[in-house]
Design a protein around this motif. Structure first.
Motif: not given
Length: 281
Positions: A36-46, A53-68
């Motif tokens: 729960r306390d782990s954090e991730g950093v992803a690219d969002l364009g520039a 990092a394990f957020d059940p909502y954001w993780a699938q979009y931001l880790w995989t770069r799936k179009t949100y």
């Protein structure tokens, strides 16, 4: 760092179970304190965006770069040729749209981000900071009137920031207050968990031309669209591929929602009193 890499690997290897299956995996892991306390950093364009990092909502979009929200992306792309706009991101969450739309290509001169949930507001504030952006960040609940206190039911998670009778106290702010003295076009993205109509009431009589980007729930009778139609707004539906339709009645909105977001999920819509502001047939 190790857990962050694990989250990325899990997200990118869960295609076989689909989005909902992956969400269940992340939801279970997010209950474990270390995860729960782990954090991730992803690219969002520039830009960069940090998130649980394990957020059940954001993780699938931001880790995989799936179009949100591809329909929302299409809306902002269509508005990009209009210069010198103001963005008011109501229910900004971790700042996904605020950060993304800070790219000059979208044509926003000023960015205002409002988030009531203190847990995700901290991510919003940090994401603005790590990208070196000038954003007016407000830890507040958007409402019809400023200066009141409400309670946010819950302090963690993606969709827990709902105004209720118990929870974390937070002050309110109105669109009238946020847009005071602003001329030109103000694009207001509303994602405020059922508080859309009071928010819109709080934006009446402002000098700016307000264009709302919002979602509406057919199972609840499309209450936001009912209110906007009654106030003389033109409603425009936008498909994920960018095609748009002018919707002149509640029946037309129901039909559009059925075709663009099957299963009674809410479609994203555009509302404006000046339909010439949005390119639609």
């Amino acid at each position: 760092m190790v857990l962050s890499k694990l989250a990325m690997a899990v997200a990118r290897s869960t295609g076989i179970v689909g989005y909902r299956g992956a969400g269940r995996i992340f939801r279970r892991l997010s209950h474990i304190p270390a995860f729960r306390d782990s954090e991730g950093v992803a690219d969002l364009g520039a830009r960069k965006i940090t998130f649980p990092a394990f957020d059940p909502y954001w993780a699938q979009y931001l880790w995989t770069r799936k179009t949100y929200e591809p329909d929302v992306e299409a809306i902002f792309q269509a508005l990009s040729p209009i210069p010198h706009k103001v963005l008011v991101d109501c229910g900004a969450n971790i700042g996904f749209w605020t950060i993304k739309l800070s790219n000059p290509s979208y044509g926003f001169d000023r960015l205002i981000a409002v988030e009531a949930n203190p847990y995700v507001f901290e991510y919003l504030r940090r994401n603005v900071q790590i990208n070196g952006l000038e954003v007016d960040c407000r830890h507040a609940a958007i409402a019809e009137e400023s200066g009141h206190m409400v309670h946010i039911d819950g302090s963690q998670g993606h969709a827990v920031g709902v105004v209720g009778s118990v929870g974390t106290p937070v002050g309110t702010v109105s669109l009238r207050s946020l847009l005071d003295g602003i001329d030109g076009l103000a694009v207001v993205k509303l994602d405020v968990e059922g508080s859309e109509v009071p928010a819109i009431r709080g934006g009446e009589s402002v000098r700016a031309d307000v264009l709302y980007v919002y979602e509406d729930w057919p199972r609840s009778g499309l209450p936001v669209s009912v209110h906007l139609l009654g106030r003389g707004y033109s409603i425009i539906g936008v498909h994920p591929d960018g095609r748009s339709e002018r919707l002149s009645s509640l029946e037309a909105i129901h039909d559009f929602n059925r075709r663009s977001a099957p299963g009674y999920h809410p479609a994203n819509l555009v509302a404006t009193r000046k339909p010439q502001l949005y390119p639609a047939p």
